[in-house]
Each structure stands twice: as structure tokens, then as C-alpha cells.
Design a protein around this motif. Structure first.
Motif, mmCIF file in Angstrom:
data_model
loop_
_atom_site.group_PDB
_atom_site.id
_atom_site.type_symbol
_atom_site.label_atom_id
_atom_site.label_comp_id
_atom_site.label_asym_id
_atom_site.label_seq_id
_atom_site.Cartn_x
_atom_site.Cartn_y
_atom_site.Cartn_z
ATOM 1 N N LYS A 233 1.373 7.590 -4.655
ATOM 2 C CA LYS A 233 2.061 8.583 -5.478
ATOM 3 C C LYS A 233 1.681 10.008 -5.071
ATOM 4 O O LYS A 233 1.974 10.956 -5.787
ATOM 5 C CB LYS A 233 1.710 8.368 -6.948
ATOM 6 N N THR B 169 -10.957 8.822 -7.221
ATOM 7 C CA THR B 169 -10.076 7.794 -7.799
ATOM 8 C C THR B 169 -8.973 7.412 -6.823
ATOM 9 O O THR B 169 -8.671 6.224 -6.622
ATOM 10 C CB THR B 169 -9.474 8.302 -9.110
ATOM 11 N N LYS B 170 -8.366 8.408 -6.182
ATOM 12 C CA LYS B 170 -7.306 8.127 -5.217
ATOM 13 C C LYS B 170 -7.839 7.354 -4.001
ATOM 14 O O LYS B 170 -7.179 6.431 -3.507
ATOM 15 C CB LYS B 170 -6.662 9.436 -4.770
ATOM 16 N N CYS B 171 -9.012 7.737 -3.545
ATOM 17 C CA CYS B 171 -9.589 7.051 -2.382
ATOM 18 C C CYS B 171 -9.940 5.610 -2.704
ATOM 19 O O CYS B 171 -9.702 4.696 -1.894
ATOM 20 C CB CYS B 171 -10.821 7.807 -1.887
ATOM 21 N N ARG B 172 -10.509 5.359 -3.892
ATOM 22 C CA ARG B 172 -10.857 3.987 -4.263
ATOM 23 C C ARG B 172 -9.604 3.123 -4.405
ATOM 24 O O ARG B 172 -9.594 1.957 -4.002
ATOM 25 C CB ARG B 172 -11.632 3.988 -5.584
ATOM 26 N N SER B 173 -8.524 3.678 -4.944
ATOM 27 C CA SER B 173 -7.279 2.912 -5.049
ATOM 28 C C SER B 173 -6.697 2.624 -3.669
ATOM 29 O O SER B 173 -6.170 1.535 -3.415
ATOM 30 C CB SER B 173 -6.277 3.675 -5.904
ATOM 31 N N ALA B 174 -6.797 3.598 -2.747
ATOM 32 C CA ALA B 174 -6.322 3.368 -1.382
ATOM 33 C C ALA B 174 -7.141 2.295 -0.682
ATOM 34 O O ALA B 174 -6.595 1.429 0.016
ATOM 35 C CB ALA B 174 -6.370 4.677 -0.591
ATOM 36 N N THR C 270 2.522 1.876 -3.403
ATOM 37 C CA THR C 270 1.621 2.318 -4.484
ATOM 38 C C THR C 270 1.227 3.779 -4.360
ATOM 39 O O THR C 270 0.611 4.326 -5.274
ATOM 40 C CB THR C 270 0.347 1.463 -4.492
ATOM 41 N N ALA D 234 -8.747 -0.184 -2.138
ATOM 42 C CA ALA D 234 -8.393 -1.471 -2.744
ATOM 43 C C ALA D 234 -7.038 -1.972 -2.232
ATOM 44 O O ALA D 234 -6.865 -3.174 -1.974
ATOM 45 C CB ALA D 234 -8.364 -1.330 -4.264
ATOM 46 N N SER D 235 -6.076 -1.066 -2.057
ATOM 47 C CA SER D 235 -4.760 -1.475 -1.551
ATOM 48 C C SER D 235 -4.836 -1.929 -0.097
ATOM 49 O O SER D 235 -4.182 -2.903 0.292
ATOM 50 C CB SER D 235 -3.772 -0.317 -1.681
ATOM 51 N N PHE E 262 0.835 -1.210 0.000
ATOM 52 C CA PHE E 262 0.000 0.000 0.000
ATOM 53 C C PHE E 262 0.868 1.259 0.000
ATOM 54 O O PHE E 262 0.618 2.210 -0.750
ATOM 55 C CB PHE E 262 -0.919 -0.019 1.221
#
Length: 407
Positions: A123, A245-250, A121, A252-253, A118
Motif C-alpha cells: 500500500k 511496521t512496513k518492513c516487518r510486513s514486507a 499487499t 512476512a509477505s 506480496f
């Protein structure tokens, strides 16, 4: 001139100079005193001016602008916290904590690897925020009370149906027993619900029960946009898409670590900030109560006070009527059951007496002898048969007399 005359002349000149110096010093002191007296009103004016400046400063400190600058955010809009006049947007992810200490070594290793993944990933910068809150079960209590009200209404309906079926005498004993079991089941469920509410209310009084909430705060600045000719609404939409988008990727990680997360909506963000700025008062007066009180509206169209009071009285009358009907139905059902038990015991009184007499004979069989005990039992059986025959004869005579009267 002799030396003595010269000495006298110099001594006289010295005394004259000393006298002149003393006179000049007295004059200087008098002038200083007068000058100080003239300067006192000016100092008073300066002190008054400083007090007025301090009051003006105090007014500036407690103005509306300073309060908003103290809060460090402008508003909450579209599930985002807007800061610095729309130059910075924040979105918050709430994470569910895991009990790391109770896990095995393999599980701990997998969680650590997932957390490293996490971090690798990422950025963009993030902020981890922890908030400790007192556990408040007020909303749960309201839900429990609403469900208990439904169960109580269902119990009253079941009790009325059972009483009507008993009074109609059109149902068999098996059907009535089944209906009675349903009523008992509903009553037990109602009593169980009351106990849960009482225990929850006692638990809610304990303010030492705390719970930690974990959040990840992700920010976005419109400075990252190259084109400057963009409207504020478009900037807000771009910021929302980027942050989402950033929150959904966080999320998922973090799911690899077994940590579940969700994006806070506007109401939840308001509650988060309310708890942060009102730690002492949040336990007494929650955000939901403030919103329901409609303190955020300057103008409200409320109903007439008398109409509102009439509605409250109607609701209270209905609740009291349901409670009283339920209570009286339970009392009537208990009295009816007791009457049935009394009648049954009166009908079977002779049988019960005979059974108890036989039990006494069996207990004392060793003392009185087996033959005598058996004879006594036989006599009791013969007596019961005779009483049963007499009762049958009485019933037959009553039926014949009734038939004769009818004919």
C-alpha cells in the motif's frame, strides 16, 4: 561656355569630392584605432573579473555544503537514513536470493503466486536495489586464525601432559596410548586448520569472485502527519514505528516465497552507503578498518607510544614462546618415539632374524625339499630357545649378585 569647358569643370569637382572622401575615411580609420587602444585595458579587467568569478564558483562547488548535497542524505540514525533535513526517512530490508532456475515447475509457480501476493499487499511505494560486491574473506580469516590459536594452545597443553605422564611411569600402556591418540587428534586438527587458512587466503586474493546483494528500500515522509506542532524527536519516533511496521510486513509477505529478509541496522546501512559511494576503494580499505582506525573522531586519548610498543613486544614474545615450545615438544616426542622403536628393534632383533630366515626357507621349500626345510626350521626354533634360556640365566645371575651385594 562650351561643352568641353563644362566637362572639365565637372571632372575637377569629381576629383575634389573623391579626395575629400578619401581624407575623411583616413580620419575615421585613425579614430577607430585610437578607440580600440583605449578599450583594451577594459577587456583585460573583464577577463580578470571572469577568472575571479570562475575561482569563486569552483570554491563554492567544492564546499562542504555541495558535498553533502551530492551525497543526497544527511545522516544515519536509529537504523534509518535521514534525508532532506529530516523531511524523509528510509529503512532498508536485505533479502536473501533464491536460485529460481534450479527449481521445479511447481516450486516456481508457488514462488510466483507468493510474489504476486506480496505485490498486492503493498500500500506504499518501494524501491528494489541490487548491489554487486567483491567477496572479501578478511573477517572470516581473522576468525579462523583466532580459532587456530586456541587449537594450538590446546595442542601444547596436551603434549606437555602426555610427556609428563610418560616420564612419571605411573600409567599403563593403554592409558598412554589413549593420551597419544588425543595428542595426534589435536595435531591433525591443527594441521587441518592451517590448510584451511592457507586456502582461504589464496581464495581471497581472487577479486573476480562477486556476490549480489538484494535490498528493498521503504520510505516515509513526515508530511503524512496532520498535526504540525510536533518535535523532531517525536517525528523520528513516529517514522521509525511506521517504517518498522512496513518492513516487518514486507518480510512476512516475502517469507511465503521462501525469501528470508532482515532489517539493516545503522552499521550495515553505513556499509551499504560506503560500498555505493566507494566502489573502487571498498575492496582495498573496508568500512570496518576505517571505523577501527577511529577516523570519525576529532579528539582521541591514546596511550603512550612506548607503552603500546611494550605491549606489542610482550604479545610477540608470548606468541613466539608458544610456537617454539610447541615445535620443541613435537621434536622431543618424535625423538622419543624413534628411541623406543630402536630399543624394541634391538631387543627383538634375534626374533626378527629368525622370522626372516623362516620366510626365506618357506620361499625356497620346493627347491630344497620339505623335510630339509622343516629340519632347518626346527633348528632355528631350538637355537632361539637356547638363546632365551641363556638370557634368562644371565638375568638370574645378575639378580642374585645384586642381592648378595645388598645383603
Amino acid at each position: 561656355m562650351s561643352n568641353d569647358q563644362m566637362t572639365n569643370i565637372l571632372t575637377i569637382i569629381l576629383f575634389i569630392m573623391i579626395g575629400v572622401l578619401a581624407f575623411l575615411s583616413v580620419i575615421y580609420i585613425i579614430l577607430k584605432v585610437r578607440e580600440n587602444k583605449k578599450q583594451h585595458p577594459k577587456e583585460k579587467d573583464m577577463i580578470a573579473g571572469s577568472k575571479a568569478a570562475a575561482s569563486e564558483k569552483a570554491q563554492v562547488e567544492y564546499s562542504k555544503k555541495s558535498i553533502f548535497s551530492f551525497m543526497k542524505f544527511d545522516k544515519i540514525e536509529d537504523d534509518m537514513i535521514v534525508r532532506k533535513n529530516g523531511t524523509k526517512f528510509l529503512m532498508v530490508v536485505e533479502c536473501q536470493g533464491i536460485n529460481y532456475d534450479l527449481m521445479s515447475g511447481i516450486e516456481k509457480n508457488s514462488i510466483e503466486q507468493g510474489f504476486l501476493q506480496f505485490l498486492n499487499t503493498l500500500k506504499h511505494p518501494i524501491q528494489i536495489y541490487t548491489q554487486t560486491r567483491t567477496v572479501n574473506l578478511g573477517s572470516s580469516l581473522e576468525t579462523y586464525k583466532a580459532r587456530l590459536k586456541t587449537i594450538e594452545n590446546r595442542l601444547v597443553t596436551k603434549q606437555m601432559e602426555y610427556n609428563s605422564k610418560v616420564n612419571s611411569k605411573q600409567y599403563t600402556e593403554q592409558q598412554l596410548a589413549k593420551e597419544k591418540m588425543d595428542v595426534l587428534r589435536e595435531r591433525n586438527l591443527y594441521e587441518y586448520g592451517k590448510d584451511i587458512i592457507n586456502n582461504t587466503e589464496k581464495m581471497n586474493l581472487n577479486k573476480n569472485i562477486l556476490r549480489r546483494h538484494y535490498y528493498i528500500i521503504i520510505s516515509y515522509m513526515p508530511e503524512e502527519i496532520n498535526n504540525q506542532n510536533i518535535e523532531k524527536s517525536e517525528i523520528r519516533d513516529i517514522a521509525f514505528n511506521e517504517l518498522y511496521t512496513k518492513c516487518r510486513s514486507a518480510i512476512a509477505s516475502l517469507g511465503v516465497c521462501g525469501i528470508h529478509g532482515k532489517i539493516l541496522n545503522s552499521n550495515e546501512l553505513a556499509e551499504l552507503l560506503y560500498m555505493a559511494y566507494n566502489r573502487d576503494d571498498a575492496d582495498v580499505y573496508q568500512l570496518d578498518q576505517a571505523l577501527n582506525a577511529r577516523y570519525d573522531e576529532l579528539y582521541v586519548t591514546a596511550q603512550d607510544v612506548l607503552d603500546k610498543r611494550m605491549k606489542v613486544l610482550d604479545k610477540k614474545i608470548e606468541e613466539e614462546a608458544v610456537r617454539k615450545a610447541n615445535q620443541k615438544l613435537e621434536e622431543a616426542a618424535e625423538e622419543r618415539e624413534k628411541e623406543k622403536e630402536i630399543r624394541k628393534k634391538e631387543q627383538d632383533m634375534q626374533k626378527l632374524i629368525s622370522q626372516m630366515a623362516k620366510m626365506l626357507i618357506d620361499e625356497n621349500e620346493e627347491l630344497i625339499g620339505q623335510d630339509i626345510a622343516q629340519r632347518a626350521k626346527n633348528k632355528i626354533d631350538e637355537e632361539n630357545k637356547g638363546q632365551g634360556g641363556e638370557e634368562n640365566e644371565e638375568k638370574q645371575t645378575k639378580t642374585t649378585t645384586r642381592r648378595k651385594k645388598i645383603s
